[in-house]
Design an enzyme around this catalytic site. Structure first.
Site, PDB file in Angstrom:
ATOM      1  N   HIS A 185       0.742  -1.215   0.042  1.00  0.00           N
ATOM      2  CA  HIS A 185      -0.096   0.090  -0.036  1.00  0.00           C
ATOM      3  C   HIS A 185       0.933   1.233   0.203  1.00  0.00           C
ATOM      4  CE1 HIS A 185      -3.291  -2.710   1.629  1.00  0.00           C
ATOM      5  NE2 HIS A 185      -3.853  -2.245   0.372  1.00  0.00           N
ATOM      6  N   CYS A 495      -8.732  -2.172 -11.505  1.00  0.00           N
ATOM      7  CA  CYS A 495      -8.271  -1.057 -11.076  1.00  0.00           C
ATOM      8  C   CYS A 495      -6.710  -1.238 -10.100  1.00  0.00           C
ATOM      9  CB  CYS A 495      -9.200  -0.327 -10.029  1.00  0.00           C
ATOM     10  SG  CYS A 495      -9.910  -1.564  -8.617  1.00  0.00           S
TER      11      CYS A 495
END
Length: 540
Positions: A185, A495
């Site tokens: 992340h 995505c």
């Protein structure tokens, strides 16, 4: 000149001075405590936890140098002198355990700073590392991130998503860390800043202030490069800038293949600062707004008005272009102290995403109300993360009905907005045909889908060279979801970070993927790949 090889998570070339970021540089305030025994117990429990963590790391270590370092840390932690000093301060000065650990660490470091004995220096280094680990376990403090006035190459052992989001991206030339992976992340958020990024390089505090080069194409860090080498890279950097400027010619071009197929390219963004980039690169819209940015790096839940103001700005800024807001995906490595998320043995497989939201319905409803209210100002869409069952969809639809009823009662305007599911687990893939009937479109979150399919933690540095997001199983799953969506008249998008991999653009279009969503900096390279694709080639 020193040369270090890592792995690139975003291409590009940066030249500048290194800023060494020590996560242990905490802001602490001293305050008197009422329960000395409680603080001593907290400290003892934290010490036990750090010892367990170090022993686990030692068990997992595969390099002798790393094993020796961990054994030394364990030895220093077990000696007792640091422990006695901390306990003495807690008892004598009646301060918190975390303050006592930090103060003792700094006092020891200052006392022995002038000594040149390598053994003493190593001892102090281990003390500092153990103290930093203790502070992390004890919690209750926030990192201070000040990059200074001049743009720098940020070097650190690791960075959390919260730390990345707090930084001024205008001051970053590049990011280099030891921990992380291409799809962690923190790396994803770093990519949204469009700066060269490397992982897998162990930082050294002595690098602070040194001149350096980051080559995001080869994954290489050069410390104190000599004159001729530096000149060569200055030329490369200029060429890199020129290539990027050449790409800018595609800003106003259509997302259309040679044979006339429209494959819209959307943007993934992590905060409102990225809105300008979405417009600048003329994305088709926002395919993924990571709404966690409003929940991290703060001390309490955002209010409905805060959320509404942000989503309203998104809707108004994007105008007629659709903006897909993913409901908050908290848990795993995206946490804040006020959330009080219980510690989990394996958080990446734990209570995160929609699971956490359904456990905390009022938090979820606050966000949904804010999104619905903002829908009156533009084209918003909702997307749910980590869905893997019909029961979750039933629960969501019940909550949505309650939200709409509340808004109707207050006569607050809103639009009926499209809804989507992020397909992120093998379970969701297998029931994607049924899930497609419950929403308006599907979007493949290939970052999590890959790690769950391969049973590999994408943030585990030991798996960095084994993690394969091109794995045939992953590609087959993408095709399954595309087919399931189209069978039900639903469009299917990608995505995840793999959407920006131009080596796969032709494959995705051939599969029938209806659109790709990437970080703003990747919009033009992907647009070029789309415009160079011709599905009629090789056909009679």
């Amino acid at each position: 000149m020193e040369i270090y090889k890592g792995m690139s998570t975003f291409a590009g070339i940066a030249i500048g001075k290194i800023f060494y970021y020590d996560r242990a540089e905490y802001q602490l305030s001293q305050y008197l405590i009422n329960n000395v025994k409680y603080e001593l117990t907290r400290f003892e429990q934290a010490k036990d936890q750090v010892l367990k963590d170090l022993q686990h790391q030692l068990k997992m270590a595969d390099q002798e140098e790393q094993k020796e370092d961990l054994q030394h840390q364990i030895s220093v932690l077990s000696m007792g002198s640091f422990e006695k000093a901390v306990e003495s301060m807690i008892k004598a000065e009646k301060v918190s355990a975390v303050y006592a650990v930090m103060t003792t660490k700094e006092e020891l470091s200052a006392t022995f700073a002038s000594l040149e004995d390598p053994a003493v220096k190593e001892q102090i280094r281990c003390v500092r590392q153990n103290a930093d680990h203790l502070i992390t376990v004890l919690g209750g403090v926030l990192p201070r991130i000040d990059l200074g006035k001049e743009p720098v190459i940020l070097v650190s052992d690791s960075l959390s998503p919260t730390e990345i989001m707090e930084m001024d991206k205008g001051q970053l030339l590049a990011v280099v860390t030891q921990q992380g992976s291409q799809v962690s992340h923190a790396a994803i958020l770093a990519r949204t800043m469009a700066v060269p990024s490397l992982v897998g390089i162990s930082p050294k505090e002595e690098w602070n202030g040194s001149n350096a080069i980051v080559d995001g194409y080869t994954g290489t860090l050069y410390i104190q490069p000599d004159g001729e080498f530096l000149k060569e890279y200055e030329i490369r950097r200029i060429a890199d800038i020129e290539e990027r400027e050449d790409l800018l010619k595609l800003r106003h071009q259509k997302d259309e293949t040679v044979d006339g197929r429209i494959v819209p390219i959307y943007a993934n963004i992590g905060n409102l600062d990225d809105l300008n980039s979405v417009l600048y690169y003329e994305a088709a819209g926002i395919g993924l707004l990571r709404s966690e940015f409003q929940y991290l790096g703060r001390e309490n839940y955002p209010s409905e008005e805060e959320l509404f103001a942000a989503y309203k700005r998104v809707a108004q800024t994007m105008g007629k272009k659709r903006a897909v807001i993913r409901t908050v995906d908290l848990g795993a490595d995206k946490q804040a102290k006020y959330l009080k998320i219980p510690e989990e043995i394996n958080p990446i497989m734990g209570n995160r995403g929609i699971r956490l939201c359904l456990d905390r319905r009022e938090m979820f409803k606050v966000q949904l109300r804010a999104i619905y209210r903002a829908s009156a100002y533009g084209r918003l869409a909702l997307m749910y993360p980590m869905i893997d069952s019909m029961e979750e969809m039933d629960a969501i639809e019940q909550i949505l009905a309650e939200v709409r009823a509340e808004l109707d009662e207050k006569r607050q305007p809103y639009q009926e907005i499209p809804k989507a599911i992020m397909i992120e687990t093998p379970a969701a893939v297998m029931i994607s045909e049924e899930l497609a009937k419950r929403v308006d479109f599907l979007s493949l979150g290939t970052n999590d889908l890959t790690q769950y399919t391969l049973a590999m933690d994408r943030q585990n540095p030991l798996l960095r060279n084994k993690y394969n997001d091109h794995h045939p199983a992953v590609l087959k799953m993408i095709q399954m979801v595309v087919d399931a969506g189209h069978k039900n008249g639903r469009k299917v998008y990608i995505c995840g970070e793999i959407a920006a991999d131009t080596k796969l653009t032709h494959t995705f279009i051939q599969m029938g993927v209806d659109g790709l969503s990437v970080v703003p900096a990747c919009i033009l390279p992907v647009r070029r790949a789309v415009r160079n694709t011709d599905l009629t080639e090789g056909k009679d």
